[in-house]
Design an enzyme around this catalytic site. Structure first.
Site, PDB file in Angstrom:
ATOM      1  N   GLY A 125      23.658  11.426  12.604  1.00 23.08           N
ATOM      2  CA  GLY A 125      22.392  10.957  12.746  1.00 23.08           C
ATOM      3  C   GLY A 125      22.009   8.973  12.313  1.00 23.08           C
ATOM      4  O   GLY A 125      23.142   8.639  11.860  1.00 23.08           O
ATOM      5  N   GLN A 175      11.834   8.011   8.444  1.00 15.82           N
ATOM      6  CA  GLN A 175      12.577   7.435   7.052  1.00 15.82           C
ATOM      7  C   GLN A 175      13.281   6.285   8.378  1.00 15.82           C
ATOM      8  O   GLN A 175      14.293   5.673   7.072  1.00 15.82           O
ATOM      9  CB  GLN A 175      13.021   8.440   6.562  1.00 15.82           C
ATOM     10  CG  GLN A 175      12.235   9.274   5.422  1.00 15.82           C
ATOM     11  CD  GLN A 175      12.176  10.989   5.468  1.00 15.82           C
ATOM     12  OE1 GLN A 175      12.198  10.760   4.391  1.00 15.82           O
ATOM     13  NE2 GLN A 175      12.255  11.499   6.291  1.00 15.82           N
ATOM     14  N   ARG A 176      14.092   7.300   8.800  1.00 17.82           N
ATOM     15  CA  ARG A 176      15.803   6.411  10.038  1.00 17.82           C
ATOM     16  C   ARG A 176      15.388   5.254  10.505  1.00 17.82           C
ATOM     17  O   ARG A 176      16.405   4.960  10.739  1.00 17.82           O
ATOM     18  CB  ARG A 176      16.238   7.847  11.058  1.00 17.82           C
ATOM     19  CG  ARG A 176      16.451   8.893   9.941  1.00 17.82           C
ATOM     20  CD  ARG A 176      18.226   9.286  10.391  1.00 17.82           C
ATOM     21  NE  ARG A 176      18.455   9.338  12.191  1.00 17.82           N
ATOM     22  CZ  ARG A 176      18.074  10.643  11.743  1.00 17.82           C
ATOM     23  NH1 ARG A 176      18.309  12.004  11.866  1.00 17.82           N
ATOM     24  NH2 ARG A 176      17.802  11.395  13.021  1.00 17.82           N
ATOM     25  N   GLY A 196       7.555   8.036  -9.964  1.00 13.83           N
ATOM     26  CA  GLY A 196       7.088   8.941 -10.604  1.00 13.83           C
ATOM     27  C   GLY A 196       6.587  10.001  -9.953  1.00 13.83           C
ATOM     28  O   GLY A 196       5.276  10.663 -10.845  1.00 13.83           O
ATOM     29  N   ARG A 213      19.130  17.157   4.448  1.00  9.46           N
ATOM     30  CA  ARG A 213      19.601  18.849   5.473  1.00  9.46           C
ATOM     31  C   ARG A 213      20.476  19.646   4.168  1.00  9.46           C
ATOM     32  O   ARG A 213      19.379  20.772   3.486  1.00  9.46           O
ATOM     33  CB  ARG A 213      20.121  18.518   6.555  1.00  9.46           C
ATOM     34  CG  ARG A 213      19.838  20.780   7.101  1.00  9.46           C
ATOM     35  CD  ARG A 213      20.005  20.369   8.022  1.00  9.46           C
ATOM     36  NE  ARG A 213      21.045  19.333   9.063  1.00  9.46           N
ATOM     37  CZ  ARG A 213      20.832  18.379  10.438  1.00  9.46           C
ATOM     38  NH1 ARG A 213      19.849  19.223  10.775  1.00  9.46           N
ATOM     39  NH2 ARG A 213      22.018  18.083  11.103  1.00  9.46           N
ATOM     40  N   ARG A 251      25.538  13.753  18.550  1.00 14.68           N
ATOM     41  CA  ARG A 251      26.366  14.974  17.649  1.00 14.68           C
ATOM     42  C   ARG A 251      27.146  15.632  19.004  1.00 14.68           C
ATOM     43  O   ARG A 251      26.466  16.050  19.765  1.00 14.68           O
ATOM     44  CB  ARG A 251      25.391  15.335  17.116  1.00 14.68           C
ATOM     45  CG  ARG A 251      24.615  14.616  16.392  1.00 14.68           C
ATOM     46  CD  ARG A 251      24.685  16.063  14.615  1.00 14.68           C
ATOM     47  NE  ARG A 251      23.908  15.248  13.896  1.00 14.68           N
ATOM     48  CZ  ARG A 251      22.899  14.748  13.734  1.00 14.68           C
ATOM     49  NH1 ARG A 251      22.082  15.088  14.881  1.00 14.68           N
ATOM     50  NH2 ARG A 251      21.989  14.053  12.533  1.00 14.68           N
ATOM     51  N   THR A 266      24.913   6.964   6.560  1.00 14.54           N
ATOM     52  CA  THR A 266      23.768   7.789   6.730  1.00 14.54           C
ATOM     53  C   THR A 266      22.880   7.954   5.826  1.00 14.54           C
ATOM     54  O   THR A 266      23.126   7.222   4.272  1.00 14.54           O
ATOM     55  CB  THR A 266      24.478   9.616   6.555  1.00 14.54           C
ATOM     56  OG1 THR A 266      23.305  10.364   5.982  1.00 14.54           O
ATOM     57  CG2 THR A 266      25.303   8.761   5.392  1.00 14.54           C
ATOM     58  N   ASP A 300      25.151  11.005   1.442  1.00 13.16           N
ATOM     59  CA  ASP A 300      26.194  12.065   0.618  1.00 13.16           C
ATOM     60  C   ASP A 300      28.140  12.540   1.204  1.00 13.16           C
ATOM     61  O   ASP A 300      28.254  13.704   0.798  1.00 13.16           O
ATOM     62  CB  ASP A 300      25.406  13.255   1.325  1.00 13.16           C
ATOM     63  CG  ASP A 300      25.336  13.798   2.670  1.00 13.16           C
ATOM     64  OD1 ASP A 300      25.830  12.358   3.590  1.00 13.16           O
ATOM     65  OD2 ASP A 300      25.104  14.950   3.679  1.00 13.16           O
ATOM     66  N   ASP A 318      21.615   9.854   3.860  1.00  9.72           N
ATOM     67  CA  ASP A 318      21.363  11.213   3.457  1.00  9.72           C
ATOM     68  C   ASP A 318      22.603  10.954   1.666  1.00  9.72           C
ATOM     69  O   ASP A 318      22.171  11.916   1.005  1.00  9.72           O
ATOM     70  CB  ASP A 318      22.488  12.515   4.100  1.00  9.72           C
ATOM     71  CG  ASP A 318      21.333  13.370   4.806  1.00  9.72           C
ATOM     72  OD1 ASP A 318      20.324  12.952   4.945  1.00  9.72           O
ATOM     73  OD2 ASP A 318      21.780  14.090   6.076  1.00  9.72           O
ATOM     74  N   ASP A 322      29.519  12.628   7.270  1.00 10.35           N
ATOM     75  CA  ASP A 322      31.217  13.080   7.321  1.00 10.35           C
ATOM     76  C   ASP A 322      31.542  14.205   8.522  1.00 10.35           C
ATOM     77  O   ASP A 322      32.739  14.905   8.891  1.00 10.35           O
ATOM     78  CB  ASP A 322      30.775  14.774   5.967  1.00 10.35           C
ATOM     79  CG  ASP A 322      29.265  15.209   6.486  1.00 10.35           C
ATOM     80  OD1 ASP A 322      28.802  15.146   7.588  1.00 10.35           O
ATOM     81  OD2 ASP A 322      29.028  16.069   5.528  1.00 10.35           O
ATOM     82  N   ARG A 378      28.117  -4.854  14.751  1.00 13.86           N
ATOM     83  CA  ARG A 378      27.933  -6.963  14.521  1.00 13.86           C
ATOM     84  C   ARG A 378      29.091  -7.967  13.591  1.00 13.86           C
ATOM     85  O   ARG A 378      29.788  -8.507  14.423  1.00 13.86           O
ATOM     86  CB  ARG A 378      26.388  -7.480  14.063  1.00 13.86           C
ATOM     87  CG  ARG A 378      26.721  -9.074  14.121  1.00 13.86           C
ATOM     88  CD  ARG A 378      25.063  -9.186  13.489  1.00 13.86           C
ATOM     89  NE  ARG A 378      25.340 -10.971  13.107  1.00 13.86           N
ATOM     90  CZ  ARG A 378      25.673 -11.347  12.393  1.00 13.86           C
ATOM     91  NH1 ARG A 378      26.442 -10.952  11.723  1.00 13.86           N
ATOM     92  NH2 ARG A 378      26.107 -12.923  11.956  1.00 13.86           N
TER      93      ARG A 378
HETATM   94  O1  F6P Z   1      20.576  11.841   9.349  1.00 15.26           O
HETATM   95  C1  F6P Z   1      20.990  13.096   7.992  1.00 15.26           C
HETATM   96  C2  F6P Z   1      19.287  13.539   8.435  1.00 15.26           C
HETATM   97  O2  F6P Z   1      18.984  12.927   8.656  1.00 15.26           O
HETATM   98  C3  F6P Z   1      19.305  15.617   7.340  1.00 15.26           C
HETATM   99  O3  F6P Z   1      19.072  14.620   6.599  1.00 15.26           O
HETATM  100  C4  F6P Z   1      18.148  15.872   8.975  1.00 15.26           C
HETATM  101  O4  F6P Z   1      18.169  17.219   8.262  1.00 15.26           O
HETATM  102  C5  F6P Z   1      19.394  15.015  10.205  1.00 15.26           C
HETATM  103  O5  F6P Z   1      19.821  14.183  10.095  1.00 15.26           O
HETATM  104  C6  F6P Z   1      18.079  15.779  11.108  1.00 15.26           C
HETATM  105  O6  F6P Z   1      18.585  14.584  12.291  1.00 15.26           O
HETATM  106  P1  F6P Z   1      18.104  15.295  13.939  1.00 15.26           P
HETATM  107  O7  F6P Z   1      16.271  15.322  14.236  1.00 15.26           O
HETATM  108  O8  F6P Z   1      18.471  13.742  14.436  1.00 15.26           O
HETATM  109  O9  F6P Z   1      18.898  16.115  14.062  1.00 15.26           O
END
Ligand code: F6P
Length: 327
Positions: A13, A254-255, A187, A173, A74, A127, A131, A129, A105, A23
């Site tokens: 992602g 969010q991305r 809050g 996820r 991916r 990422t 994580d 996430d 990961d 860069r």
């Molecule tokens: O980048 C990680 C993430 O944002 C996860 O939180 C989310 O579930 C997933 O990617 C969704 O990614 P996509 O819709 O690109 O498969």
């Protein structure tokens, strides 16, 4: 092995700040007189030899841009031995002695496989996430959190006006860092994360009741996508108490967006360090931050551990969203 030609790719992602990292890698290579190739579309691009020679013009005015100029993917094929062998052959054919892989990961699992086949690899955590176990910070988290916070602040205005309950689903996820951080920052009335089993009555209904008892007239429930769907949670709230929550799934909003200063600067430092590590003869490492310091950690060790939510965040969230049983 001397480092002559480095390939850089983004995989998994996308995350705001990935361009700043690319860069920095390119600029550090130019500084040291090393050739740098951008690999398009992650590991798939390496398998297919989809590369472009990087220079200043390719990375000009990208530090402020979200997404990734190298595209991302991916790769199922790269997860197989056959795919990995193809990637190694591509590295040899293209003269790439080293690869810098920016991602999560899944990206690092790929990097490790390549390293076992004799290619130098360094990973950079990117990422939203956040994580990756070996690092406190992953590129993109700060921007994603600020985007979600801005959206929820807007939502709060209209929830307040109508005295409503809002259930907001944020990404994550398998991980609740984003939800927890955002929940603390806005809050929230309650925050649900995949790392903690949800007791619906105690974790949601009781929190709303307590907030109402304290005089609140609108409620904000933040849920990480891995902890349940916002629509289902809203339905259950409706069934349990006399309320019709409104649902907002923030999703890929969010991305996107221009990276924050923190993401730009950390990505720049990480990109620079990745090149320095290769020049120092290091291999199979991830660039990490720990308590403000930048360090590097063995990929195998990093992949062994699962990152856990800090108990302090959970404690603070518990105190911010409720009353003690005997209070
Ligand atoms: O980048 C990680 C993430 O944002 C996860 O939180 C989310 O579930 C997933 O990617 C969704 O990614 P996509 O819709 O690109 O498969």
């Amino acid at each position: 092995m001397s480092v002559k030609r480095i390939g850089v790719l983004t995989s998994g992602g996308d995350a705001p700040g990935m361009n700043a990292a690319v860069r920095a890698v390119v600029r550090a290579c130019l500084y040291h007189g090393i050739e740098c190739y951008g690999i398009r579309r992650g590991w798939n691009g390496l398998i297919n030899g989809d590369v472009m020679k990087m220079d200043e013009t390719k990375i000009a005015h990208t530090i402020n841009r979200g997404g990734t100029i190298l595209y991302t993917a991916r790769s199922e094929e790269f997860m197989t031995e056959k795919g990995q062998k193809k990637a190694v052959s591509a590295c040899k054919f293209l003269g790439l002695d080293s690869i810098i892989a920016i991602g999560g990961d899944g990206t690092f699992r790929g990097a490790r496989a390549l390293s076992r086949h004799g290619i130098n690899v360094i990973g950079i955590p990117g990422t939203i996430d956040n994580d990756i176990s070996c690092t406190n910070y992953c590129i993109g988290f700060d921007t994603a959190a600020n985007t979600a916070i801005e959206c929820i602040d807007r939502l709060r205005d209209t929830m307040q006006a109508h005295e409503r309950c809002s259930v907001v689903e944020v990404m994550g996820r398998n991980a609740g860092y984003l939800a927890m951080y955002v929940g603390l920052a806005v809050g929230a009335t309650a925050v649900l994360v995949p790392e903690k089993p949800v007791d619906f009555e105690k974790d949601v209904i009781e929190k709303i009741r307590q907030a109402r008892f304290r005089g609140f007239t609108h409620y904000m429930i933040v849920v990480a996508e891995g902890a349940g769907s916002a629509t289902d949670i809203a339905k259950k709230i409706h069934e349990a108490i006399d309320m019709e929550p409104r649902v907002t799934v923030l999703g890929h909003i969010q991305r996107g967006g221009s990276p924050t200063a923190r993401d730009r600067v950390n990505a720049t430092k990480m990109g620079y360090l990745a090149v320095e590590l290769l020049l120092a003869g290091k291999n199979n490492r991830i660039v990490c931050t720990r308590h403000g310091d930048f360090i590097d950690v063995d990929i195998d060790k990093a992949l062994e551990d699962t990152k856990r939510l800090q108990s302090m965040e959970l404690d603070v969230m518990t105190a911010m969203t409720g009353l003690r049983d005997n209070a």
